[in-house]
Design an enzyme around this catalytic site. Structure first.
Site, mmCIF file in Angstrom:
data_model
loop_
_atom_site.group_PDB
_atom_site.id
_atom_site.type_symbol
_atom_site.label_atom_id
_atom_site.label_comp_id
_atom_site.label_asym_id
_atom_site.label_seq_id
_atom_site.Cartn_x
_atom_site.Cartn_y
_atom_site.Cartn_z
ATOM 1 N N LYS A 5 0.840 -1.195 0.000
ATOM 2 C CA LYS A 5 0.000 0.000 0.000
ATOM 3 C C LYS A 5 0.878 1.249 0.000
ATOM 4 C CE LYS A 5 -2.119 2.982 2.822
ATOM 5 N NZ LYS A 5 -2.061 3.998 1.824
ATOM 6 N N GLU A 18 8.547 2.494 11.602
ATOM 7 C CA GLU A 18 9.546 3.570 11.465
ATOM 8 C C GLU A 18 8.776 4.872 11.430
ATOM 9 O OE1 GLU A 18 12.672 2.696 11.295
ATOM 10 O OE2 GLU A 18 12.572 0.611 10.636
ATOM 11 N N GLU A 25 7.100 17.403 15.217
ATOM 12 C CA GLU A 25 7.602 17.273 13.847
ATOM 13 C C GLU A 25 6.778 18.178 12.923
ATOM 14 O OE1 GLU A 25 6.988 13.603 11.603
ATOM 15 O OE2 GLU A 25 9.092 13.643 11.037
ATOM 16 N N CYS A 30 12.369 12.395 6.939
ATOM 17 C CA CYS A 30 12.248 12.057 8.358
ATOM 18 C C CYS A 30 13.546 12.399 9.069
ATOM 19 C CB CYS A 30 11.940 10.577 8.506
ATOM 20 S SG CYS A 30 13.045 9.566 7.538
HETATM 21 P P1 NAD Z 1 1.426 9.006 7.303
HETATM 22 O O1 NAD Z 1 1.594 8.377 8.637
HETATM 23 O O2 NAD Z 1 0.382 10.024 7.168
HETATM 24 O O3 NAD Z 1 1.161 7.909 6.209
HETATM 25 C C1 NAD Z 1 2.002 6.793 6.053
HETATM 26 C C2 NAD Z 1 1.186 5.670 5.441
HETATM 27 O O4 NAD Z 1 0.258 5.223 6.404
HETATM 28 C C3 NAD Z 1 0.399 6.066 4.224
HETATM 29 O O5 NAD Z 1 0.492 5.026 3.288
HETATM 30 C C4 NAD Z 1 -1.010 6.178 4.763
HETATM 31 O O6 NAD Z 1 -1.986 5.938 3.808
HETATM 32 C C5 NAD Z 1 -1.026 5.098 5.812
HETATM 33 N N1 NAD Z 1 -2.043 5.248 6.851
HETATM 34 C C6 NAD Z 1 -2.602 6.374 7.306
HETATM 35 N N2 NAD Z 1 -3.495 6.086 8.272
HETATM 36 C C7 NAD Z 1 -3.465 4.750 8.433
HETATM 37 C C8 NAD Z 1 -4.140 3.871 9.309
HETATM 38 N N3 NAD Z 1 -5.010 4.302 10.199
HETATM 39 N N4 NAD Z 1 -3.881 2.570 9.217
HETATM 40 C C9 NAD Z 1 -3.007 2.101 8.338
HETATM 41 N N5 NAD Z 1 -2.323 2.896 7.482
HETATM 42 C C10 NAD Z 1 -2.551 4.225 7.538
HETATM 43 O O7 NAD Z 1 2.874 9.583 6.923
HETATM 44 P P2 NAD Z 1 3.310 10.340 5.597
HETATM 45 O O8 NAD Z 1 2.751 11.715 5.647
HETATM 46 O O9 NAD Z 1 3.056 9.517 4.406
HETATM 47 O O10 NAD Z 1 4.880 10.394 5.789
HETATM 48 C C11 NAD Z 1 5.507 11.322 6.555
HETATM 49 C C12 NAD Z 1 5.881 10.756 7.907
HETATM 50 O O11 NAD Z 1 6.677 9.595 7.730
HETATM 51 C C13 NAD Z 1 6.725 11.686 8.735
HETATM 52 O O12 NAD Z 1 6.295 11.631 10.051
HETATM 53 C C14 NAD Z 1 8.119 11.095 8.596
HETATM 54 O O13 NAD Z 1 8.978 11.429 9.642
HETATM 55 C C15 NAD Z 1 7.827 9.657 8.540
HETATM 56 N N6 NAD Z 1 8.920 8.913 7.930
HETATM 57 C C16 NAD Z 1 9.712 8.134 8.720
HETATM 58 C C17 NAD Z 1 10.770 7.449 8.165
HETATM 59 C C18 NAD Z 1 11.673 6.577 8.995
HETATM 60 O O14 NAD Z 1 12.442 5.804 8.436
HETATM 61 N N7 NAD Z 1 11.610 6.641 10.296
HETATM 62 C C19 NAD Z 1 11.010 7.545 6.798
HETATM 63 C C20 NAD Z 1 10.185 8.339 6.026
HETATM 64 C C21 NAD Z 1 9.124 9.003 6.608
#
Ligand code: NAD
Length: 970
Positions: A672, A753, A883, A787
């Site tokens: 996904k 992560e 963040e 991130c």
């Molecule tokens: P997000 O949490 O909004 O979304 C991530 C994914 O989760 C998307 O595919 C989204 O559709 C899905 N999602 C959302 N709600 C969900 C739920 N209730 N159940 C299951 N899946 C769900 O994050 P984003 O905006 O896509 O990415 C940015 C975030 O990701 C930032 O916080 C960033 O720090 C983090 N990030 C962390 C790393 C790492 O390695 N630690 C790497 C990249 C990004």
């Protein structure tokens, strides 16, 4: 032996005779410098520490700091075997103030060896002395690296002032040879091109020219009016093509077309030096006016080698010294044979190279007054004198600047003087015989060892005891310094634009599935453009996908790991083939700049190949112990159906990383992607289909996270969840997956992560040239949407004013705009929601702290946020704890390191951190005390490389797993 070689030897011997008539050691001044150099040549470790100490000295103001650094740098040499240093350090500790000053004085003395004057007035003393010796000059302005437009403008002003000053002070000076004087103006200025524009980007020579030309024109005009000469200096390979293009563009402009007093540098250590020269000559013939070329070997050899190795690029420099020497000679010939078009300056201290140029010029009938030799100030005095006595034209390259800030230059010279392969060292220090020194470099090339280290990336010889990074070779980054790569990217963008707006189905069990609803993925730079319409999976499709994945698991889990590894490697090969197309799509779909997009595709390929490589290491059952009478083995078993939930910010890399780790270990996958980057997800599906993934093993299921994502997280038949995204969603998944549902077979394993609130600390002795550039990149690269991005900058009080001044000027100089254009650093944020959210944080910041800087010139269309810097930020403020995920930086001042570490560790996150310092003891403290998954020292805190920097945080940043690390598959 050929006639030329005989003549070279004859001339070489003559030079040596003359040199020996005025014996002078390599290091003409006795005392401290000489002792240091002698020690450096004997002891490589001492040399490295000495040069590092010299480098840091300018930033140390108190005697105690100087002595403390001295102690730290040389601490491990005090076990009796370096009594001189031990006594020195002990004495220094007793009276730090005096010894601090003495050291500064001594090192300044070293610098004075190589720096001809502190300022334009001061340098005249040297130039007058040289004039009396029949030696001319070219003056070069030293200084810090230019990180902002303000600094670039200052450099341009200094060049103009210097020109005026030199012209005034040398009025009435005549040419030392009195022949062909029209070719060699007395006043000669060498200009460091990168100091005139802070945003030079190899991918965008047009932009470089557009900014450099207006700064250079007044300098060139004034030089022409004053009858002076201007040389375009050459630095690292990254700027070479732009510098050449700039030269060729500017000097055909009407006002400069018939002006002969301009020159450029060709570096013989570059493999493409000859092509560049031929190109220049062709240009010169068309232009119809003479110009000059200074031929040098090149001063950035170590840097080029390291940089190309780090990025997986073909090394632009020859690896063997004799190859460069040989190339110098071939280019000498081309230059002299083109004497009617070009005036040559031979920049070398090597008597063989010099004798070769002389002999060849004679053979070609070129008068010795029609070319010149250029040698560096402070080096090879006897050679200069010999050349003057032989009636040749000699010009000295004379750097001007404050002694201590000129340290980087000094260190380059010291390196050159002490290098094992340096000519001066061989002649004046190692007493190598003259006949050896005059040998034809082509003989030496043929004999020489191949300098390239061969790395076996096959993995066959790898064992569990071998560091994984050593047996794995990363995919190279695309080097946008090459025009053909820029062209390919441009073409890919044109092509990708044509494909915008297409529809993409789900893929379940190998079948294309259309649904009633679609998700529109839009271009954040231009929200009216739809990148693609992706079918949206709901609950029924999710159920179908789980079923397909579960069924496929039976066979896939029993497929040999070798077959699974090969699938990953084929996928990587397809990515390589489609590389530009995928990068271009990222520019449109998530607003990444060229190099950022390419980095993401590179990382995706690395994940495929690295995890295949790791799987081969752990795939076979392993004997646990040798015990008589029994054989016990440990081996790993796949878990089942993996649900992969990815973010949009590394749309190909993170998705691929999580997917490939699950696939290669024998799990089947529901993939996904984030809604905002669903088209890139569709591309990954296409790639795996082409690579031959069996139906049901990988299913492409874009949809709403809160609906189908949440449903699948809770599903009894999902055994493994790999999630990367925000803390909010991550924690929800973590909690929900912990509940055991009716009919569930396995305890769900969750890899989570999450976000970060990453701090960079700038220590009082940090190299600001490096710290500012890297911090700006960490905070504002990809709009702060990594991130790992730096969102808190902690600066030690002592260095705060200077660091802030440079930081804000650098932020004001960043290129903000549509990343379709090459060389953009700050593009749009991902979508309207993020845009609003970040602007909201900026409002909060205005109440909580001081808005110190905000850009005013961001594009109106698209989701652009002006890069913003807050100061006086309370470490407990919202903007310092939460963040923001945008180009917003909070700056916090710290009294001392203890406070800096405490602030850095004070948030709920622990993902990345950066520390800039030149104190070995403080670096050790940082390693021990900073709490973050990835701590980077003296480098940007973003840009982890697979295998090299296993990536992942703890606390509220993640569960401690390390993507791209050896244990990620376990
Ligand atoms: P997000 O949490 O909004 O979304 C991530 C994914 O989760 C998307 O595919 C989204 O559709 C899905 N999602 C959302 N709600 C969900 C739920 N209730 N159940 C299951 N899946 C769900 O994050 P984003 O905006 O896509 O990415 C940015 C975030 O990701 C930032 O916080 C960033 O720090 C983090 N990030 C962390 C790393 C790492 O390695 N630690 C790497 C990249 C990004």
């Amino acid at each position: 032996m050929g006639a030329l070689q005989t003549e070279i030897e004859r001339r070489g011997e003559r030079i040596f005779d003359l040199v020996d008539q005025h014996p002078e050691s390599l290091f003409s001044k006795a005392g401290f410098y000489q002792r240091m150099m002698a020690l450096s040549m004997r002891d490589e470790h001492f040399k490295v520490q000495l040069f590092r100490f010299v480098d840091v000295l300018a930033s140390l103001h108190r005697g105690t700091d100087i002595v403390q650094h001295l102690d730290e740098y040389f601490a491990d040499m005090r076990n009796g075997y370096r009594p001189l240093i031990r006594t020195g350090v002990l004495l220094a500790k007793i009276v730090p103030w005096i010894s601090g000053q003495a050291l500064r004085w001594n090192v300044s003395g070293m610098a004075r060896q190589f720096i001809a004057g502190r300022n334009p007035e001061d340098v005249m003393k040297t130039l007058r002395k040289r004039r009396a010796q029949g030696i001319g000059f070219t003056v070069d302005l030293l200084g810090e690296a230019v990180v902002s437009e303000q600094e670039a403008n200052e450099y341009a002003m200094r060049c103009l002032e210097l020109l005026e000053h030199l012209a005034r002070e040398t009025r009435g000076w005549t040419d030392p040879l009195g022949k062909n004087t029209e070719l060699f103006p007395v006043v000669n200025l060498s200009v460091k091109i990168s100091a005139l524009y802070s945003q030079m980007n190899p991918a965008d020579p047009d932009d470089a020219i557009a900014h450099l030309a207006p700064k250079l024109r007044p300098i060139l005009r004034r030089a022409r009016d004053l009858g002076a000469f201007v040389n375009f200096d050459m630095e690292g390979y990254a700027h070479k093509n732009s510098t050449l293009a700039l030269f060729k563009t500017l000097l055909v402009e009407t006002e400069f077309r018939d002006w002969p007093h301009v020159g450029i540098v060709i570096q013989a250590y570059l493999r493409d030096a000859e092509d560049d020269l031929r190109d220049l000559l062709e240009w010169g013939r068309t232009r119809g006016t003479r110009f000059a070329v200074r031929l040098v070997k090149g001063a950035y050899w170590d840097f080029e080698k390291i940089k190309s190795r780090q990025n997986g690029w073909a090394c632009p420099v020859f690896l063997q010294k004799p190859e460069s020497d040989l190339n110098f000679e071939s280019i000498t010939r081309i230059l002299l044979e083109s004497e009617s078009t070009v005036t040559a300056a031979f920049g070398s201290h090597n008597v063989r190279s010099i004798a070769h140029a002389q002999a060849l010029a004679d053979e070609l009938g070129i008068d010795r007054s029609r070319f010149e030799f250029q040698l560096l100030y402070g080096m090879a005095g006897p050679v200069k004198r010999a050349l003057v006595e032989m009636g040749y034209r000699v010009r000295e390259y004379s750097p001007v600047g404050e002694l201590l800030p000129g340290m980087a230059y000094l260190v380059r010279r010291l390196l050159e003087n002490t290098s094992n392969e340096g000519f001066l060292r061989a002649k004046f220090s190692d007493n190598v015989s003259e006949s050896e020194l005059l040998r034809d470099p082509s003989d030496l090339v043929a004999q020489g060892p191949n300098g390239a280290r061969h790395v076996d990336a096959s993995g066959d010889d790898a064992s569990l005891g071998t560091p994984p990074g050593d047996t794995y070779e990363n995919a190279p980054l695309v080097n946008f310094v090459y025009e053909q790569n820029q062209d390919r990217m441009r073409e890919a963008l044109v092509h990708a634009r044509k494909l915008l707006g297409q529809k993409y189905p789900l893929v379940i069990n190998g079948e294309r599935v259309w649904t009633d609803k679609t998700i529109a993925s839009i271009n954040p730079s231009s929200p009216d453009d739809v990148v693609g319409h992706v079918a949206e999976a709901g609950i029924p499709e999710s159920e179908r996908a789980v079923k397909a994945a579960r069924t496929a698991f039976e066979k896939w889990s029993r497929t040999s790991f070798e077959t699974r590894c090969r699938l990953l490697e084929r996928a990587a090969d397809i990515m390589q083939r489609r590389r530009y197309e995928l990068s271009a799509l990222e520019v449109f779909e998530v607003g990444k700049a060229w190099a950022e997009a390419d980095g993401d595709i590179r990382e995706a390929m690395d994940f495929c190949r690295f995890y295949a490589h790791q799987m081969r290491l752990i795939g076979r059952p392993r004997l646990t112990q040798h015990v008589l009478g029994e054989e016990s083995y440990q081996h790993y078993w796949p878990r089942g159906v993996a649900m992969i939930i990815a973010p949009w910010n590394f749309p190909m890399a993170i998705l691929s990383g999580m997917v490939t780790a699950a696939l290669v270990t024998g799990n089947t996958v529901i993939m996904k992607p984030a809604e905002q980057s669903a088209v890139i997800g569709a591309m990954l599906m296409e790639i795996f289909e082409e690579a031959g993934v069996p139906p049901g093993v990988l299913n492409y299921l874009p949809g709403k996270g809160s609906v189908m994502g949440a449903h699948l997280v809770d599903h009894k038949d999902v055994d493994l969840i790999a999630f990367t995204g925000s803390r909010e969603v991550g924690l929800r998944i973590w909690e929900s997956a912990g509940k055991t549902r009716e009919g569930q077979r396995e305890l769900k394993r969750v890899i989570c992560e999450m976000g970060g609130k990453n701090a960079v600390i700038i220590d009082a002795d940090a190299d600001l040239d490096e710290a500012i550039v890297d911090t700006i990149y960490s905070a504002f690269g990809y709009q702060g949407q990594k991130c790992s991005a730096c969102s808190r900058l902690i600066i030690l009080e002592e260095i705060y004013p200077r660091a802030m001044e440079r930081l804000m000027n650098a932020a004001a100089s960043l290129r903000v705009g549509n990343p379709e254009e090459p060389g953009i650093t700050v593009g749009p944020v991902i979508d309207g929601k993020a845009h609003k959210n970040i602007l909201n944080y900026i409002e909060i910041g205005k109440n909580e702290s001081r808005l110190a800087f905000q850009r005013g010139d961001v594009p109106e269309k698209g989701f652009f946020i002006p890069p913003t810097i807050f100061t006086n930020v309370d470490p407990k403020a919202k903007i310092a704890c939460e963040e923001i995920f945008g180009p917003v930086l909070s700056v916090i001042k710290a009294r001392d390191l203890a406070e800096a570490f405490e602030i850095a560790n004070s948030t709920e996150f622990a993902l990345t951190a950066g520390f800039f310092s030149r104190s070995p003891a403080n670096i050790e403290r940082a390693k021990a005390e900073i709490v973050a998954g990835n701590v980077y020292i003296n480098r940007s805190c973003t840009g982890a490389v697979v295998g090299r920097h296993p990536f992942g945080g703890f606390k509220m940043s993640g569960g401690g797993t390390k993507a791209g690390g050896a244990d990620y598959l376990l």
